[in-house]
Design a protein around this motif. Structure first.
Motif, mmCIF file in Angstrom:
data_model
loop_
_atom_site.group_PDB
_atom_site.id
_atom_site.type_symbol
_atom_site.label_atom_id
_atom_site.label_comp_id
_atom_site.label_asym_id
_atom_site.label_seq_id
_atom_site.Cartn_x
_atom_site.Cartn_y
_atom_site.Cartn_z
ATOM 1 N N VAL A 215 28.023 96.016 48.808
ATOM 2 C CA VAL A 215 28.546 96.394 50.118
ATOM 3 C C VAL A 215 29.896 95.702 50.295
ATOM 4 C CG1 VAL A 215 28.102 96.547 52.582
ATOM 5 C CG2 VAL A 215 26.182 96.508 50.977
ATOM 6 N N ASN B 43 26.289 91.322 49.151
ATOM 7 C CA ASN B 43 27.044 91.282 50.399
ATOM 8 C C ASN B 43 28.450 90.756 50.088
ATOM 9 O OD1 ASN B 43 28.098 90.845 52.944
ATOM 10 N ND2 ASN B 43 26.696 89.187 53.476
ATOM 11 N N CYS C 99 31.213 91.610 52.022
ATOM 12 C CA CYS C 99 31.868 92.167 53.209
ATOM 13 C C CYS C 99 32.984 91.282 53.762
ATOM 14 C CB CYS C 99 30.846 92.421 54.313
ATOM 15 S SG CYS C 99 29.606 93.656 53.886
ATOM 16 N N LEU D 274 25.950 91.143 58.199
ATOM 17 C CA LEU D 274 25.352 92.255 57.465
ATOM 18 C C LEU D 274 23.843 92.318 57.685
ATOM 19 C CD1 LEU D 274 25.665 94.589 55.412
ATOM 20 C CD2 LEU D 274 25.184 92.916 53.618
#
Length: 385
Positions: free
Chosen positions: A9, A204, A206, A213
């Motif tokens: 992500v 993750n 991000c 998240l």
């Protein structure tokens, strides 16, 4: 593609590096991003691959491993694609400058500690510094040359990594927001507006948004805004990445208030990038004139020749700030199968190559090439309450 083994992500430089390393390890990878690929923090970066701004410790070890890996990785990707991987890689070196007598001794002490850790940090007299940078201020008191400092184009680098992911059977989906992670005892999938995507693991990546998240596995990652000025194209005025000696202190500061220091470097297109600022103001995007003036003033202090050069534009972005100034890399013990790769603040471009490899090594059970312990997810400084 079949259900992915891993969903990454975040399609910035760190997420792209993770995805590349995971596909190189033979895993099926899907990269999701809520916006365009490589358009967030990565697009707002200067492309720095630095060892000069890091004192001895785990971040310097990660930086040196990444600096060694970047050119090898780019060469491997060029050979794999057969089309070259021109990401504007330049081994230009860095120059840290002290312009006052008070800054000389701290800079020399910092460089000596780095040399003990294996960094090539060469102390220069004022005349030697001006020989490397003829337009440098005559006020220079001393300087340290870092031959290992390099630069690349962060958007080109991220897109090159993602191209390799797709060539290996992976997939990238921009404009796909992840609303949550499924699984009670371990990750079983990610939720998107188009439905749930089953997977065995989630990374993750991000950036400054990484803390939110997963609500039940939050991280104390905060956005720290930075702004860069871009001049009109010039003949070669700046040959290295040049910054004043207080830059290291600004990087290491945890102060939420504005921190500025003079950072000046050229690009292949002839523009000059001027930074740097650090400010914790949440996700406020508004530019403040005093910040722009401070950056311009400090750049002219280093390079008086820039005083009459027009600034074409300014751009800004949000860096993922961790309170202890170390990246968060590894599996979250609160939800097995959830992995984090964030908290690099302004060093994400430089640290990405080693971060991606480290995530792939840990996730597949291989021996890590750097000690992962300092970057653990469950250290008190970054575990959200």
């Amino acid at each position: 593609m079949a259900h992915p083994d891993v969903v990454v992500v975040g399609a910035g430089i760190v997420g792209a590096a993770c995805a590349e390393a995971l596909t190189a390890a033979g895993l099926r990878v899907l990269v999701l991003d809520r916006g365009p690929l490589a358009a967030g923090t990565t697009a707002a970066g200067e492309g720095n691959v630095l060892v000069s701004d890091k004192g001895p410790g785990p971040e310097l070890a990660l930086a040196r491993a990444s600096r060694e890996r970047w050119p090898r990785l780019l060469a491997e990707l060029s050979a794999e694609t057969g089309s070259g991987a021109d990401v504007e890689w330049e081994e230009k070196g860095g120059l840290v400058v002290a312009t006052s007598p008070e800054a000389v001794e701290p800079l020399h002490r910092f460089a000596a500690a780095q040399r003990e850790a294996g960094v090539d940090a060469c102390v220069l007299a004022p005349a030697e510094a001006r020989a490397l940078e003829p337009h440098l201020t005559p006020e220079v008191a001393t300087a340290v040359h870092y031959a290992e400092d390099a630069q690349l184009n962060p958007v080109l680098a991220a897109t090159t990594l993602l191209t390799a992911v797709r060539r290996r059977g992976g997939e990238t989906r921009p404009f796909t927001e992840v609303s949550g992670v499924d699984g009670e005892r371990r990750v079983t999938g990610v939720r998107t507006p188009q439905g749930t995507i089953p997977c065995h693991a989630v990374v993750n990546a991000c950036g400054p948004w990484a803390g939110s998240l997963v609500d039940r596995a939050g991280l104390a990652i905060l956005p720290r805004r930075g702004i860069v000025l871009v001049t009109a194209p010039l003949p070669t005025v700046v040959r290295h990445k040049v910054y004043d000696a207080d830059y290291v202190g600004a990087v290491a500061s945890g102060d939420a208030a504005l921190q500025t220091s003079g950072v000046v470097e050229s690009t292949r297109a002839g523009t000059v990038l001027i930074g740097s600022s650090r400010q914790r103001v949440g996700f406020t995007e508004r530019f403040e004139v005093p910040v722009l003036k401070a950056l311009a003033r400090k750049a002219v202090t280093l390079f008086p020749v820039l005083a009459g050069v027009p600034v074409m534009r300014a751009y800004g972005g949000f860096r993922p700030y961790a309170p202890d100034h170390l990246p968060v890399i590894g599996e979250d013990p609160r939800l097995p199968g959830l992995w984090h790769a964030t908290g690099h603040e302004g060093a994400g471009i430089g640290l990405a190559a080693a971060t991606g490899l480290l995530v792939a090594e840990l996730l597949t059970g291989r021996t890590p090439h750097v000690d992962p312990e300092p970057f653990r997810v469950d250290r008190p400084e970054v575990m959200a309450a």
